[in-house]
Design a protein around this motif. Structure first.
Motif, PDB file in Angstrom:
ATOM      1  N   ALA A 149     -16.095  -0.482 -48.545  1.00 19.20           N
ATOM      2  CA  ALA A 149     -15.889   0.694 -47.695  1.00 19.20           C
ATOM      3  C   ALA A 149     -15.705   0.286 -46.235  1.00 19.20           C
ATOM      4  O   ALA A 149     -14.813   0.795 -45.543  1.00 19.20           O
ATOM      5  CB  ALA A 149     -17.059   1.657 -47.836  1.00 19.20           C
ATOM      6  N   ALA A 205     -11.194   3.010 -51.064  1.00 16.41           N
ATOM      7  CA  ALA A 205     -11.137   1.545 -50.980  1.00 16.41           C
ATOM      8  C   ALA A 205     -11.034   0.912 -52.365  1.00 16.41           C
ATOM      9  O   ALA A 205     -11.975   0.292 -52.866  1.00 16.41           O
ATOM     10  CB  ALA A 205     -12.358   1.015 -50.235  1.00 16.41           C
ATOM     11  N   SER A 209     -14.094   5.927 -44.994  1.00 14.23           N
ATOM     12  CA  SER A 209     -13.693   5.353 -46.273  1.00 14.23           C
ATOM     13  C   SER A 209     -14.785   5.531 -47.318  1.00 14.23           C
ATOM     14  O   SER A 209     -15.980   5.536 -47.002  1.00 14.23           O
ATOM     15  CB  SER A 209     -13.389   3.858 -46.094  1.00 14.23           C
ATOM     16  N   ALA A 251     -15.868   3.899 -51.152  1.00 13.32           N
ATOM     17  CA  ALA A 251     -15.607   2.788 -52.069  1.00 13.32           C
ATOM     18  C   ALA A 251     -16.486   2.917 -53.302  1.00 13.32           C
ATOM     19  O   ALA A 251     -17.598   3.440 -53.250  1.00 13.32           O
ATOM     20  CB  ALA A 251     -15.867   1.454 -51.386  1.00 13.32           C
ATOM     21  N   LYS A 291     -10.215   4.748 -40.341  1.00 13.10           N
ATOM     22  CA  LYS A 291     -10.558   6.036 -40.938  1.00 13.10           C
ATOM     23  C   LYS A 291     -11.873   5.929 -41.717  1.00 13.10           C
ATOM     24  O   LYS A 291     -12.294   4.848 -42.098  1.00 13.10           O
ATOM     25  CB  LYS A 291      -9.454   6.471 -41.912  1.00 13.10           C
ATOM     26  N   SER A 312      -8.217   0.530 -41.453  1.00  8.07           N
ATOM     27  CA  SER A 312      -7.517   1.822 -41.334  1.00  8.07           C
ATOM     28  C   SER A 312      -7.932   2.626 -40.115  1.00  8.07           C
ATOM     29  O   SER A 312      -7.170   3.475 -39.628  1.00  8.07           O
ATOM     30  CB  SER A 312      -7.770   2.664 -42.583  1.00  8.07           C
ATOM     31  N   GLN A 354      -6.237   2.732 -50.583  1.00 12.15           N
ATOM     32  CA  GLN A 354      -6.002   1.760 -49.510  1.00 12.15           C
ATOM     33  C   GLN A 354      -4.672   1.011 -49.649  1.00 12.15           C
ATOM     34  O   GLN A 354      -4.097   0.567 -48.656  1.00 12.15           O
ATOM     35  CB  GLN A 354      -7.159   0.768 -49.438  1.00 12.15           C
ATOM     36  N   VAL A 383     -10.073   7.287 -46.824  1.00 13.82           N
ATOM     37  CA  VAL A 383      -9.450   6.157 -47.514  1.00 13.82           C
ATOM     38  C   VAL A 383     -10.284   5.774 -48.736  1.00 13.82           C
ATOM     39  O   VAL A 383     -11.498   5.583 -48.640  1.00 13.82           O
ATOM     40  CB  VAL A 383      -9.315   4.938 -46.577  1.00 13.82           C
ATOM     41  N   ALA A 422     -12.152  -1.357 -45.682  1.00 10.49           N
ATOM     42  CA  ALA A 422     -11.053  -0.389 -45.613  1.00 10.49           C
ATOM     43  C   ALA A 422     -11.120   0.437 -44.339  1.00 10.49           C
ATOM     44  O   ALA A 422     -10.088   0.754 -43.728  1.00 10.49           O
ATOM     45  CB  ALA A 422     -11.084   0.524 -46.841  1.00 10.49           C
ATOM     46  N   SER A 423     -12.325   0.783 -43.923  1.00 14.27           N
ATOM     47  CA  SER A 423     -12.491   1.594 -42.720  1.00 14.27           C
ATOM     48  C   SER A 423     -12.114   0.813 -41.465  1.00 14.27           C
ATOM     49  O   SER A 423     -11.485   1.347 -40.543  1.00 14.27           O
ATOM     50  CB  SER A 423     -13.940   2.079 -42.617  1.00 14.27           C
TER      51      SER A 423
END
Length: 208
Positions: free
Chosen positions: A64, A15, A75, A77, A73, A71, A41, A13, A67-68
């Protein structure tokens, strides 16, 4: 060599919801030809994190992890901006919101020009640098984020030049090339920019 664990997850992902950054990263990641899908994202309906760190490194990690966490997942950033030593490093981490509203490039450029005006005497060169810090986390609570940093040295113009790029690109002068960052193609910029440098370090980490 053992491949990084996050590569086996199939998705990384990105970010960011900044269209300019995403466009640059899409080109940079395409060149790396990674065996994962790199998804901004926004495609996962993830809003921007609250950037309350005091450095590029802190804010990149915050984004980061954010977003992680949402998600589930790995990430990556980016936190980046322009630093002007004559202004004590400003705009720095506040580059995107230097004039108040977030992401108003024209207003941010105008404020930077206004703040530098008193310092421009007898053709004084105003040095500046673009900074990019990439933070990669395997998961939201990764205790060892990977950090990749790029710094692009240049000068700050007294008026915008060029139509390409975004952010402070029209004010960033490259004396060795005789052009502004906004007068470069994406391909030219990605080869030498702060973001391009950080991505090269990221690429090198995959080859170790």
């Amino acid at each position: 060599m053992t491949a990084p664990a996050w590569l086996s997850q199939g998705t990384l992902v990105l970010a960011s919801n900044n269209k300019g950054k995403i466009a640059e990263f899409e080109k940079l990641f395409a060149e790396l030809n990674l065996p994962v899908d790199v998804i901004p994202q926004g495609q996962l309906n993830i809003e921007d994190a609250i950037e309350d760190g005091l450095s590029f490194v802190e804010n990149a990690i915050i984004k980061a992890r954010h977003a992680s966490k949402i998600s589930g997942k790995p990430s990556i950033a980016d936190d980046s901006g322009i630093c002007v030593p004559a202004l004590g490093g400003a705009p720095g981490i506040y580059s995107a919101r230097y004039a108040g509203a977030h992401g108003n490039d024209a207003a941010n450029n105008e404020k930077l020009l206004a703040d530098l005006l008193p310092l421009r005497k007898d053709g004084t060169v105003i040095e500046g640098m673009f900074v990019c810090v990439l933070a990669l986390v395997q998961h939201a609570e990764d205790p060892l984020p990977q950090i990749f940093q790029g710094i692009w040295q240049g000068e700050i113009l007294d008026a915008p030049r060029g139509e390409n790029g975004f952010g402070y690109d029209p004010l960033f002068w490259l004396p060795e090339l005789g052009i502004s960052s906004a007068e470069m193609s994406k391909e030219e910029k990605n080869k030498i920019s702060h973001r391009g440098q950080a991505m090269q370090l990221f690429k090198a980490s995959l080859e170790r």
